[in-house]
Each structure stands twice: as C-alpha cells, then as structure tokens.
Design an enzyme around this catalytic site. Structure first.
Site, PDB file in Angstrom:
ATOM      1  N   SER A 150       0.828  -1.111   0.099  1.00 29.37           N
ATOM      2  CA  SER A 150       0.012   0.035   0.091  1.00 29.37           C
ATOM      3  C   SER A 150       0.920   1.252  -0.080  1.00 29.37           C
ATOM      4  O   SER A 150       2.145   1.320   0.630  1.00 29.37           O
ATOM      5  CB  SER A 150      -0.979   0.067   1.211  1.00 29.37           C
TER       6      SER A 150
ATOM      7  N   LYS B 181      -4.681  -6.628   2.649  1.00 22.64           N
ATOM      8  CA  LYS B 181      -4.598  -5.319   2.012  1.00 22.64           C
ATOM      9  C   LYS B 181      -5.896  -4.924   1.512  1.00 22.64           C
ATOM     10  O   LYS B 181      -6.257  -3.747   1.288  1.00 22.64           O
ATOM     11  CB  LYS B 181      -3.599  -5.674   0.930  1.00 22.64           C
TER      12      LYS B 181
ATOM     13  N   HIS C 124      -7.765  -3.218   4.041  1.00 24.06           N
ATOM     14  CA  HIS C 124      -7.246  -1.862   4.381  1.00 24.06           C
ATOM     15  C   HIS C 124      -8.062  -1.038   2.969  1.00 24.06           C
ATOM     16  O   HIS C 124      -8.214   0.153   3.334  1.00 24.06           O
ATOM     17  CB  HIS C 124      -5.691  -1.722   4.100  1.00 24.06           C
ATOM     18  N   ASN C 125      -7.996  -1.346   1.805  1.00 22.54           N
ATOM     19  CA  ASN C 125      -8.433  -0.485   0.649  1.00 22.54           C
ATOM     20  C   ASN C 125      -9.874  -0.205   0.980  1.00 22.54           C
ATOM     21  O   ASN C 125     -10.560   0.976   0.964  1.00 22.54           O
ATOM     22  CB  ASN C 125      -8.402  -1.394  -0.523  1.00 22.54           C
TER      23      ASN C 125
ATOM     24  N   GLU D 189     -10.105   2.393   3.544  1.00 22.01           N
ATOM     25  CA  GLU D 189      -9.722   3.653   2.795  1.00 22.01           C
ATOM     26  C   GLU D 189     -10.941   4.248   2.063  1.00 22.01           C
ATOM     27  O   GLU D 189     -11.017   5.397   1.991  1.00 22.01           O
ATOM     28  CB  GLU D 189      -8.879   3.331   1.794  1.00 22.01           C
TER      29      GLU D 189
END
Ligand code: NBP
Length: 478
Positions: free
Chosen positions: A128, A182, A185-186, A189
C-alpha cells in the site's frame, strides 16, 4: 554477481519497488515482458543501485542467488497466472515466488496451494502507498508460509516505511492472508474518504463554508485526533484553485467517483463472511450512485426533496468534526471485525495489533488513530470489538450527542450522509437490547417454517401458523 531478488513487471509499481530495493543496497535483477520498460528504467535510474538487466525469464532466474526470490509486479488476474506458469518450470524447490500486485486473496490461496505441491513458496504481499510509497517506503502485508518470511522478511522490512523505528511490514498469516488484509485496508480507505466527503458536503451545503475556508478547517482538524494523511491531503485539494477558471478545484472536477475493485471485493467478502461492514459497503455504493450520471440528472427533475430550511447552529463545524471521527472509528472497527471473522474462516492467526501497527506508515490510511488502535489490541485482553476498548468507547460516548445532531440535521437538509448515518445505526444496533430481528424470525417461521429459538427455553421451535397456532419442537433450519 548474482542478484538477491528479481522483479518482473516494471510498470510504475514494479519499477519503483525495484528502485527502492536497489536504493536499500540489494542487487536487483530486472525483467519486463517488453524489454523497453527495463531499458527505460536503467536509462533513468541506474544510479539508484545495483541492477542486472535481463531479457528473458530464464535469464532472470539464472541471475538470482538461491533460494531465488522473484517478485511479480504485473497486472492482477490472468497475467499473474501466465507469468507463474512460465516461471515455475525454471525454478527449484525452496524458491520463492512473490506476487506484489492487487490480487484477489482467493487467487492467492489457489496459487499458494498449487506451488506448494511443487515445493515452491508462493507469497502474496499487499503493498500500500501507491507509486510514491513503493519508491520511498510502502506498508507491506506479506502472506505465505512463515518459512518463506524468514528468507523474504528482512528485504521487505528494509524497504518498507518505518514508524518510531519499526518497519511497517510484518508476516500476516498463511496463504492469502496478506492480500486479504490489504483488501480490507483498501475498504477502510474507501470509508475514510467517504466520511471526509460527507463532512465536506455538510460544511458546504449545510453551513455555506467555501472550499478555501474548509481547507483551513481541515488543516486545523489535522491537529486533532483526526490527524491522518487523508485529512492532510483533503486540505491540500480543497485549497487548490483551478488555474483555467479561477474556481475551486473541487468545483471543476466531475462528481463521479471511480473504483478499481478492491472496495467491491471487500464488501463481497464481508457478505460471504456475514460481517456487518456497512460503512465500507455504503462507501462503495456511494461511488456507484455518484457514477449514475443519467439517473441523477433525471432525478433532479422528477424527484421531490422537501428539505427543511433550517439554519445550522454555531457549533455545527465542531459537531461535524466529532461525527466524522465517530464514523471513521466505526469503519475501522467494522474492518477489523471483518478480519477477526476471516481469521476464523480461513484459519489465520491474524494479530490485529501488528496489522494496525503496519498501517501506521507508508499507506493511504496512515493516521494517528492507528497508534491507539495498536495499543487497544496489545492489551492483555483483546477487545471483541474495537469500540469496546475503553479509550474508544469513551471517545464515542463523548462524540455521540454531536453525531446524532449532525445526522438529524443532514436528514432535515436533504444532504446524503450514508456512512455517518449507517455507522450510527451500526452503533445503535450493536448496543440495543432487543432488535426487531425477533419479528424477522417470526415472519420467516410463518412463511417458510424457518423455525426460531425462544428467550425462555432451549431448543428450536415452529408455530403451526396455518393450523391452530400451537407451537411444536422442530429441527433447526436456521
Ligand atoms: P499494471 O497493473 O498497469 O500492469 C502493467 C505490467 O503488467 C507491465 O509490466 C506489463 O508488461 C505487465 N503485463 C501485462 Br499488462 N500482461 C502481462 C502478461 N500477460 N505477461 C507478462 N507481463 C504482463 O502495473 P502497475 O500499475 O505497476 O501495478 C502492478 C500491480 O500493483 C497491479 O496488480 C496493481 O493493481 C498493483 N498496485 C498498483 C498501485 C498503483 O498505485 N498503481 C498501488 C498498489 C498496487 P508490458 O510492459 O510488457 O505490457
């Protein structure tokens, strides 16, 4: 001279990771399907460190020390399989194939299992931080076997971002765990950006504060518990004036948000896990709605609003700040809860304190808040939900009156705040003693004999709705 790692796929991400590795003292063998990209990198950046130019995958493999480490940085999907298929016959047991692209974690699980049969390690790593992070220090989330991490970890930790001297890279868990984390995480976001957007809309449409003035507000907010990369760059974007028109930059950008798919994957995965990740889901849907240009245009003519013309009070700006923080906290809590659900489902031993720690630097959601999240999950007794950690339950309690006022005001003014409001609904739903789910169960039992449990007895029951409405003991068909 042999290389410590090879990189195949030298578009922006692969090139920048290769340069980062070289700058950190590793010898890097370079390969790209079309040689032009390899040569372009060498022409511009050979000063970054030691590179070995190769034209074929055989040359790439031959240039590496053993066990070989090959980092694949090609477009996610079919191209990754194609490169793996070409690479595998050239490798030896113990070699490590790494996929640093945005692959779906189920693809990573499949690839890991296939390569394990050939005694090869396959490591999916989440990277990231975009182009800039790849070059100067990303947040790295590696999956794969623990054994492979012993050979790969030191390189990855060295090139990752560092916060308080600690690398933003740690082994996440087996097979697809790195790519899963990940992906979430996105998703977070997406939610993080959506709540910022909702705050912007409330301040503009509710309080009439122009973007340049809001830039100052966001700069101030960046000195509070909201301090984060996204708040910082929000101030920068809102403060930017379009050179062509002299208008605020945000007013000349088409209001249709794009997406590459990781947010959508997060939501699909949340649905599969039965994880109530409503903030991330609403963020993905908000982008989808923003992109329905034709329907939005027609709706402006055809659909009534009946907004109430209320003036917002003096404390509105600070109320919005508090509502933003509370909603953001809920989105993080939901994302982390989803990780807990996934850990059970896929047998991963995910360490939430470590994960929050490696999001503290290099990545897009880096934020002061993550320091406290790390602390919350490092406590002797890990909270079942982030919101239960005393620091956060108290913070939310403090923000709650402002949060309710903001959502109520938004509804009256007709300003859509899907994540502010759904996060509040999640919070209220979570703490509510009785939910209308009891009625849902009654309805399901009536139309589909789906059975129910009683509050005052063990077992599973069904009411004979079409007969005398007596209750019978039933087999559980929940
Ligand atoms: P792209 O996703 O644009 O992929 C371009 C690279 O893939 C080129 O090197 C291209 O080779 C190669 N490639 C393709 Br396309 N098909 C191939 C095939 N069949 N065989 C071999 N090579 C093939 O590159 P990127 O933007 O650098 O991203 C790489 C990965 O990192 C992606 O998974 C992306 O989602 C992820 N990621 C990107 C960002 C970002 O900010 N861009 C951030 C985080 C993660 P060619 O030069 O010969 O066409």
């Amino acid at each position: 001279m042999s290389a410590q790692i090879g990189v195949t796929g030298l578009a922006v991400m692969g090139a920048n990771l290769a340069r980062n590795l070289a700058r950190n003292g590793f010898t890097v063998a370079l390969h790209n399907r079309s040689v032009a990209k390899t040569d372009a990198l060498l022409e511009k950046h050979s000063g970054d460190g030691e590179f070995i130019r190769t034209e074929t995958l055989q040359e790439l493999v031959d240039s590496l020390e053993k066990p070989r480490r090959v980092l694949i940085m090609v477009k996610a999907g079919g191209p990754v399989d194609s490169v793996i298929d070409q690479l595998v016959p050239l490798l030896e047991p113990g070699d490590i194939v790494i996929d640093g692209g945005n692959s779906h974690f189920q693809d990573t699980r499949r690839r890991e299992a296939a390569l394990a049969k050939k005694d090869l390690h396959f490591v999916g790593i989440g990277v990231s931080g975009g182009e800039e992070g790849a070059l100067n220090g990303p947040s790295i989330m590696p999956g794969g076997s623990k054994e492979s991490y012993a050979a790969l970890g030191p390189l990855l930790e060295k090139i990752s971002a560092h916060v308080d001297g600690k690398p933003c890279c740690a082994w996440i868990g087996t097979d697809g765990a790195g790519h899963f984390v990940k992906m979430v995480h996105n998703g977070i976001e997406y939610a993080d950006m959506q709540v910022i957007g909702e705050a912007f809309d409330l301040l503009r449409s509710g309080a009439g504060i122009e973007p340049a003035e809001q830039a100052k507000i966001f700069t101030e907010w960046n000195q509070t518990e909201l301090a984060s990369f996204l708040i910082e760059i929000t101030a920068e974007v809102l403060g930017h004036t379009d050179a062509r028109t002299g208008k605020p930059f945000v007013d000349v950008v088409v209001d249709a948000a794009g997406q590459k798919g990781t947010g959508r994957w997060t939501v699909i995965s949340a649905l599969e896990l039965g994880s109530p990740t409503s903030g991330i889901a609403e963020s993905v849907f908000a982008r989808a709605l923003s992109s329905q240009a034709a329907q939005r245009a027609e709706a402006q003519e055809k659909l009534a609003g009946h907004e109430e013309k209320i003036a917002v009070g003096e404390g509105f700006v600070d109320d919005v700040r508090q509502a933003l923080f509370a909603s953001k906290l809920v989105s993080y809590a939901q994302g982390l809860d989803m990780l807990t659900g996934a850990a059970k489902e896929y047998s991963w031993d995910l360490r939430l304190d470590e994960i929050a720690g490696l999001w503290r630097g290099g990545c897009i959601i880096r934020a002061e808040l993550l320091k406290d999240i790390t602390k919350a999950y490092s406590a002797q007794e890990e909270p079942a939900n982030l919101l239960f950690a005393p620091a956060f339950s108290e913070a939310i309690a403090g923000a709650l009156p402002a949060w309710r006022r903001v959502v109520a005001t938004a509804v009256q003014l007709g300003i859509p705040v899907p994540v502010f409001s759904s996060s509040l609904a999640y919070y209220d739903g979570l703490r509510r003693k009785r939910l209308p789910a009891a009625l849902t169960q009654g309805l399901r039992d009536l139309f589909g004999a789906h059975t129910y449990h009683r509050v005052d007895d063990d077992g599973t029951f069904h009411t004979l709705w079409g007969e005398d409405k007596s209750e019978i003991v039933a087999e559980d068909t929940h």
